[in-house]
Design an enzyme around this catalytic site. Sequence first.
Site, PDB file in Angstrom:
ATOM      1  N   GLY A  43       0.697  -1.033   0.137  1.00 52.15           N
ATOM      2  CA  GLY A  43      -0.040  -0.119   0.061  1.00 52.15           C
ATOM      3  C   GLY A  43       0.769   1.051  -0.059  1.00 52.15           C
ATOM      4  O   GLY A  43       2.182   1.061   0.525  1.00 52.15           O
TER       5      GLY A  43
ATOM      6  N   GLN B 264       3.003   9.889   1.382  1.00 50.88           N
ATOM      7  CA  GLN B 264       4.301   9.324   1.222  1.00 50.88           C
ATOM      8  C   GLN B 264       5.095   9.770   0.229  1.00 50.88           C
ATOM      9  O   GLN B 264       6.189   9.471   0.149  1.00 50.88           O
ATOM     10  CB  GLN B 264       4.254   7.748   1.521  1.00 50.88           C
ATOM     11  CG  GLN B 264       3.563   7.375   2.608  1.00 50.88           C
ATOM     12  CD  GLN B 264       3.232   5.931   2.923  1.00 50.88           C
ATOM     13  OE1 GLN B 264       2.439   5.160   2.237  1.00 50.88           O
ATOM     14  NE2 GLN B 264       4.244   5.037   3.387  1.00 50.88           N
TER      15      GLN B 264
ATOM     16  N   CYS C 263       6.021   0.264   7.435  1.00 54.49           N
ATOM     17  CA  CYS C 263       5.609   1.026   6.436  1.00 54.49           C
ATOM     18  C   CYS C 263       6.766   1.567   5.801  1.00 54.49           C
ATOM     19  O   CYS C 263       8.035   1.478   6.371  1.00 54.49           O
ATOM     20  CB  CYS C 263       5.092   2.495   7.408  1.00 54.49           C
ATOM     21  SG  CYS C 263       4.591   3.789   6.453  1.00 54.49           S
ATOM     22  N   LEU C 264       6.655   1.979   4.347  1.00 56.25           N
ATOM     23  CA  LEU C 264       7.754   2.287   3.626  1.00 56.25           C
ATOM     24  C   LEU C 264       8.464   3.377   3.915  1.00 56.25           C
ATOM     25  O   LEU C 264       9.467   3.739   3.643  1.00 56.25           O
ATOM     26  CB  LEU C 264       7.173   2.634   2.085  1.00 56.25           C
ATOM     27  CG  LEU C 264       6.580   1.193   1.487  1.00 56.25           C
ATOM     28  CD1 LEU C 264       6.201   1.415   0.117  1.00 56.25           C
ATOM     29  CD2 LEU C 264       7.945  -0.007   1.437  1.00 56.25           C
TER      30      LEU C 264
ATOM     31  N   HIS D   4      -4.496   0.856   7.545  1.00 67.83           N
ATOM     32  CA  HIS D   4      -3.340   1.534   7.629  1.00 67.83           C
ATOM     33  C   HIS D   4      -2.866   2.751   6.686  1.00 67.83           C
ATOM     34  O   HIS D   4      -2.340   3.783   6.954  1.00 67.83           O
ATOM     35  CB  HIS D   4      -2.152   0.493   7.388  1.00 67.83           C
ATOM     36  CG  HIS D   4      -0.634   1.251   7.139  1.00 67.83           C
ATOM     37  ND1 HIS D   4       0.298   0.704   8.363  1.00 67.83           N
ATOM     38  CD2 HIS D   4       0.082   1.836   6.337  1.00 67.83           C
ATOM     39  CE1 HIS D   4       1.159   1.142   8.093  1.00 67.83           C
ATOM     40  NE2 HIS D   4       1.206   1.972   6.645  1.00 67.83           N
ATOM     41  N   GLU D   5      -3.408   2.585   5.360  1.00 68.57           N
ATOM     42  CA  GLU D   5      -3.271   3.608   4.406  1.00 68.57           C
ATOM     43  C   GLU D   5      -4.139   4.622   4.790  1.00 68.57           C
ATOM     44  O   GLU D   5      -3.750   5.867   4.546  1.00 68.57           O
ATOM     45  CB  GLU D   5      -3.565   3.127   3.196  1.00 68.57           C
ATOM     46  CG  GLU D   5      -2.561   2.085   2.506  1.00 68.57           C
ATOM     47  CD  GLU D   5      -1.035   2.404   2.963  1.00 68.57           C
ATOM     48  OE1 GLU D   5      -0.917   3.515   2.538  1.00 68.57           O
ATOM     49  OE2 GLU D   5      -0.270   1.406   2.983  1.00 68.57           O
TER      50      GLU D   5
ATOM     51  N   HIS E 161      -2.631   7.322   7.094  1.00 67.96           N
ATOM     52  CA  HIS E 161      -1.741   8.175   6.240  1.00 67.96           C
ATOM     53  C   HIS E 161      -2.673   9.295   5.879  1.00 67.96           C
ATOM     54  O   HIS E 161      -1.928  10.441   6.074  1.00 67.96           O
ATOM     55  CB  HIS E 161      -1.085   7.631   5.163  1.00 67.96           C
ATOM     56  CG  HIS E 161       0.182   6.728   5.497  1.00 67.96           C
ATOM     57  ND1 HIS E 161       1.192   7.162   5.702  1.00 67.96           N
ATOM     58  CD2 HIS E 161       0.351   5.349   5.295  1.00 67.96           C
ATOM     59  CE1 HIS E 161       2.129   6.362   6.200  1.00 67.96           C
ATOM     60  NE2 HIS E 161       1.887   5.185   5.580  1.00 67.96           N
TER      61      HIS E 161
HETATM   62 NI    NI Z   1       2.508   3.190   5.904  1.00 66.44          NI
END
Ligand code: NI
Length: 193
Positions: free
Chosen positions: A45, A50, A101-102, A143-144, A147
């Site tokens: 995701g 991000q 998380c990236l 999770h997304e 963000h």
């Molecule tokens: Ni994330």
Amino acid sequence: MILPVIAFGHPVLRKVGVSIAADYPKLTSLITDMFETMYHAHGVGLAAPQVGLAIRLFIIDASPFDEDEEDKPKQLSFKKVFINAEILEESGEEWSFSEGCLSIPEVREEVARKPVIKIRYQDEKFNTIEETYDGIIARIIQHEYDHIEGKLFVDKISPIKKRLILKKLDAITKGLIRPEYKMKYPALKKKKG
Ligand code: NI
């Protein structure tokens, strides 16, 4: 085009995303770039903050989870774009799952979330859709969704666990932890990130 992923500590990750309209500039290529960026970093995701944009847009492709469970039907193989999403309801008993998380490389922590969500969003053609999800898919969406609300999974861990990873989070902000994909580090604004 692969975009740099914004690292923990950058203020854009803390902004509540604004809704967008169908005429948002270069939306199609932004979505294409986000998928390319996510696949390159082996993520499931990716949310617009991000890649530096505080807008209500995130993408998901849960198929890597299918590869983990070869004996099960490939029901997770979906690829989806969520625009202007609103979680309408979360229900059920909270369950814990190890999230990463990236934007926060090399950190994984158990996060408790409710298993069922009802969400309203718009697809790439700006059709409004209302759906219910559960399990891993719901987890990735939550999770997304966090963000685009300016929240991160590390906000949801216990103060003790948070204290244990503070140094690591600081190192990420300073660009001292570098994954294989390209990142943009807030503490290195003037230098090459
Ligand atoms: Ni994330």
